[in-house]
Scaffold this active site. Structure first.
Site, PDB file in Angstrom:
ATOM      1  CE1 TYR A  10      12.329 -18.792  55.106  1.00  0.00           C
ATOM      2  CE2 TYR A  10      11.530 -17.236  56.759  1.00  0.00           C
ATOM      3  CZ  TYR A  10      11.377 -18.423  56.060  1.00  0.00           C
ATOM      4  OH  TYR A  10      10.312 -19.237  56.305  1.00  0.00           O
ATOM      5  CG  ASP A  30      22.057  -9.557  50.699  1.00  0.00           C
ATOM      6  OD1 ASP A  30      20.922 -10.060  50.800  1.00  0.00           O
ATOM      7  OD2 ASP A  30      22.888  -9.555  51.639  1.00  0.00           O
ATOM      8  CG  LEU A  32      26.488 -11.601  50.181  1.00  0.00           C
ATOM      9  CD1 LEU A  32      27.568 -12.327  49.384  1.00  0.00           C
ATOM     10  CD2 LEU A  32      25.145 -12.315  50.017  1.00  0.00           C
ATOM     11  CG  ASN A  90      21.951  -1.978  59.868  1.00  0.00           C
ATOM     12  OD1 ASN A  90      22.594  -1.993  58.828  1.00  0.00           O
ATOM     13  ND2 ASN A  90      22.497  -2.059  61.054  1.00  0.00           N
ATOM     14  CB  SER A 115       6.865  -6.082  60.696  1.00  0.00           C
ATOM     15  OG  SER A 115       6.643  -6.944  61.785  1.00  0.00           O
ATOM     16  CE1 TYR A 139      12.040  -5.795  62.017  1.00  0.00           C
ATOM     17  CE2 TYR A 139      10.023  -6.430  63.145  1.00  0.00           C
ATOM     18  CZ  TYR A 139      10.804  -6.418  62.006  1.00  0.00           C
ATOM     19  OH  TYR A 139      10.350  -7.018  60.864  1.00  0.00           O
ATOM     20  CE  LYS A 143      11.247  -4.071  58.738  1.00  0.00           C
ATOM     21  NZ  LYS A 143      11.725  -4.247  57.362  1.00  0.00           N
TER      22      LYS A 143
HETATM   23  N1  UFG Z   1       8.968 -19.102  71.035  1.00  0.00           N
HETATM   24  C1  UFG Z   1       9.154 -20.029  72.045  1.00  0.00           C
HETATM   25  N2  UFG Z   1      10.362 -20.644  72.124  1.00  0.00           N
HETATM   26  C2  UFG Z   1      11.378 -20.396  71.250  1.00  0.00           C
HETATM   27  C3  UFG Z   1      11.162 -19.449  70.210  1.00  0.00           C
HETATM   28  C4  UFG Z   1       9.949 -18.811  70.139  1.00  0.00           C
HETATM   29  O1  UFG Z   1       8.263 -20.288  72.861  1.00  0.00           O
HETATM   30  O2  UFG Z   1      12.463 -20.978  71.396  1.00  0.00           O
HETATM   31  C5  UFG Z   1       7.658 -18.425  70.925  1.00  0.00           C
HETATM   32  C6  UFG Z   1       7.746 -16.925  71.025  1.00  0.00           C
HETATM   33  O3  UFG Z   1       7.738 -16.525  72.373  1.00  0.00           O
HETATM   34  C7  UFG Z   1       6.505 -16.508  70.246  1.00  0.00           C
HETATM   35  C8  UFG Z   1       6.345 -17.589  69.192  1.00  0.00           C
HETATM   36  O4  UFG Z   1       7.125 -18.692  69.654  1.00  0.00           O
HETATM   37  O5  UFG Z   1       5.400 -16.542  71.090  1.00  0.00           O
HETATM   38  C9  UFG Z   1       6.866 -17.168  67.847  1.00  0.00           C
HETATM   39  O6  UFG Z   1       8.164 -16.624  68.024  1.00  0.00           O
HETATM   40  P1  UFG Z   1       9.116 -16.261  66.816  1.00  0.00           P
HETATM   41  O7  UFG Z   1      10.394 -15.740  67.419  1.00  0.00           O
HETATM   42  O8  UFG Z   1       9.199 -17.385  65.864  1.00  0.00           O
HETATM   43  O9  UFG Z   1       8.351 -15.104  66.073  1.00  0.00           O
HETATM   44  P2  UFG Z   1       7.812 -13.717  66.670  1.00  0.00           P
HETATM   45  O10 UFG Z   1       6.329 -13.855  66.718  1.00  0.00           O
HETATM   46  O11 UFG Z   1       8.475 -13.288  67.912  1.00  0.00           O
HETATM   47  O12 UFG Z   1       8.415 -12.732  65.598  1.00  0.00           O
HETATM   48  C10 UFG Z   1       7.836 -12.538  64.359  1.00  0.00           C
HETATM   49  C11 UFG Z   1       8.868 -12.071  63.360  1.00  0.00           C
HETATM   50  C12 UFG Z   1       9.386 -10.709  63.732  1.00  0.00           C
HETATM   51  C13 UFG Z   1       8.244  -9.780  63.908  1.00  0.00           C
HETATM   52  C14 UFG Z   1       7.332 -10.337  64.943  1.00  0.00           C
HETATM   53  C15 UFG Z   1       6.156  -9.462  65.187  1.00  0.00           C
HETATM   54  O13 UFG Z   1       9.928 -12.978  63.312  1.00  0.00           O
HETATM   55  O14 UFG Z   1      10.233 -10.213  62.716  1.00  0.00           O
HETATM   56  O15 UFG Z   1       6.850 -11.585  64.506  1.00  0.00           O
HETATM   57  O16 UFG Z   1       5.683  -9.678  66.483  1.00  0.00           O
HETATM   58  F1  UFG Z   1       8.658  -8.573  64.309  1.00  0.00           F
END
Ligand code: UFG
Length: 323
Positions: A10, A30, A32, A90, A115, A139, A143
């Site tokens: 992405y 990559d 893939l 990984n 991150s 995770y 990092k």
């Molecule tokens: N959320 C929902 N419903 C869903 C999906 C997500 O309510 O179906 C909420 C999550 O609980 C969170 C927010 O939306 O509060 C954002 O969630 P994401 O999964 O989109 O992103 P995150 O904040 O969990 O994760 C991101 C990056 C990770 C990184 C992280 C650091 O994707 O790689 O931030 O906290 F590690």
């Protein structure tokens, strides 16, 4: 040329596009497994596993590599809790192979995908680079370990590095046909947009009882093209001889889950069914970046800071997906 690991993923594919647009030569490495061939069009691609030191070294022996931008990694917080072996395997081991090959072949510059998960539960908001790093997931820990390795290789072997601590990568390229495609998808914006398209019945809000203004979690959504540009700026800084840097990359604006859903309704004009659910383990209530350092030292200015614009680009992608 620039070696871009995970360049078919992405964020990596948006960076590849950015570098090609400014005339750079890139080589994507990559396997893939998670990346998509279509995401890099006709960019040179070496299909290989970074866990294999011989594959990594082959890239350095075969091509004239000047710098490395390292995206390849696993990125799911909940998966890392269930399967920490995958994350240390990984995310940490490939960096050892990359750094060893860099030292062997006298390649000095590396930009690393780190991150905000390296900070763990925030002690204060907005989070600056001085905030203690106390990750709460394998995770985030993987990092943080990588950042430590970069520091050690910097001291011992003169490797120059920039660790870019992303907040929530989101959106898609405004006109190139590339965007977010994870299987399974766990990120909020694509999930809400897929519900708008009828590909999902509903969106579950993971917790509405957080100590935030509307009770749902607050995140800092940053456009993937702005992240891509920050890598190019960080690389230019390393090339100019600056030997190290850690930078937060965020919009400096917090948006709650409910605000994101409202933006998705505005942009799509579609009905989106929402259900309140329990909290998702490991989610901090609020993550918002202070990214002044990237602005002053790298000259970085996000071009798409607005949540509606981020959602609009993601919507365009979601309705015209190629992969
Ligand atoms: N959320 C929902 N419903 C869903 C999906 C997500 O309510 O179906 C909420 C999550 O609980 C969170 C927010 O939306 O509060 C954002 O969630 P994401 O999964 O989109 O992103 P995150 O904040 O969990 O994760 C991101 C990056 C990770 C990184 C992280 C650091 O994707 O790689 O931030 O906290 F590690």
């Amino acid at each position: 040329m620039i070696l871009v690991t995970g360049g078919a993923g992405y964020i990596g594919s948006h960076y590849v596009r950015y570098e090609r647009d400014r005339g750079s030569e890139v080589l994507v490495l990559d396997d893939l497994r998670l990346g998509h061939r279509a995401a890099i069009d006709d960019s040179p691609l070496l299909i290989g596993d970074l866990n294999n030191a011989a594959v990594v070294d082959l890239a350095f022996r075969t091509y004239t590599i000047e710098s490395v931008v390292h995206f390849a990694a696993y990125t799911s917080v909940p998966e890392s809790v269930a399967h920490p072996d995958r994350y240390y395997g990984n995310n940490v081991v490939p960096l050892i192979h990359l750094l060893d090959s860099m030292v062997r072949h006298n390649v000095r510059n590396i930009v690393f995908s780190s991150s905000c998960a390296t900070y763990g539960d925030p002690q204060y908001i907005p989070i600056d680079e001085q905030h203690p790093q106390a990750p709460v997931s394998p995770y985030g820990e993987s990092k943080r370990v990588c950042e430590g390795m970069l520091q050690a290789y910097g001291r011992a072997y003169g490797v120059r590095y920039a660790s870019l601590r992303y907040f929530n990568a989101s959106g898609a390229h405004p006109f190139a046909a590339i965007g977010e495609s994870h299987e399974p998808e766990t990120h909020l914006i694509p999930i809400v947009l897929q519900a708008a398209l009828g590909k999902r019945d509903k969106v579950v809000v993971y917790g509405a009882d957080y100590p935030t203004p509307d009770g749902s979690c607050v995140r800092d959504y940053i456009h993937v093209c702005d992240l891509a540009e920050a890598h190019a700026l960080a690389l230019d800084r390393l090339r100019s001889g600056v030997d190290r840097g850690e930078y937060n990359l965020g919009s400096e604006t917090g948006s709650s889950v409910l605000e994101v859903i409202a933006a998705c309704r505005r942009i799509t004009g579609r009905r989106i069914t929402v259900e309140m659910g329990p909290r998702r383990p490991g989610d901090p209530p609020q993550l918002v970046a202070a990214s002044k350092k990237a602005r002053t030292e790298l000259g970085w200015r996000p071009s798409h800071p607005d949540l509606d614009e981020i959602v609009a680009t993601a919507w365009k992608w979601e309705t015209n997906r190629r992969y």
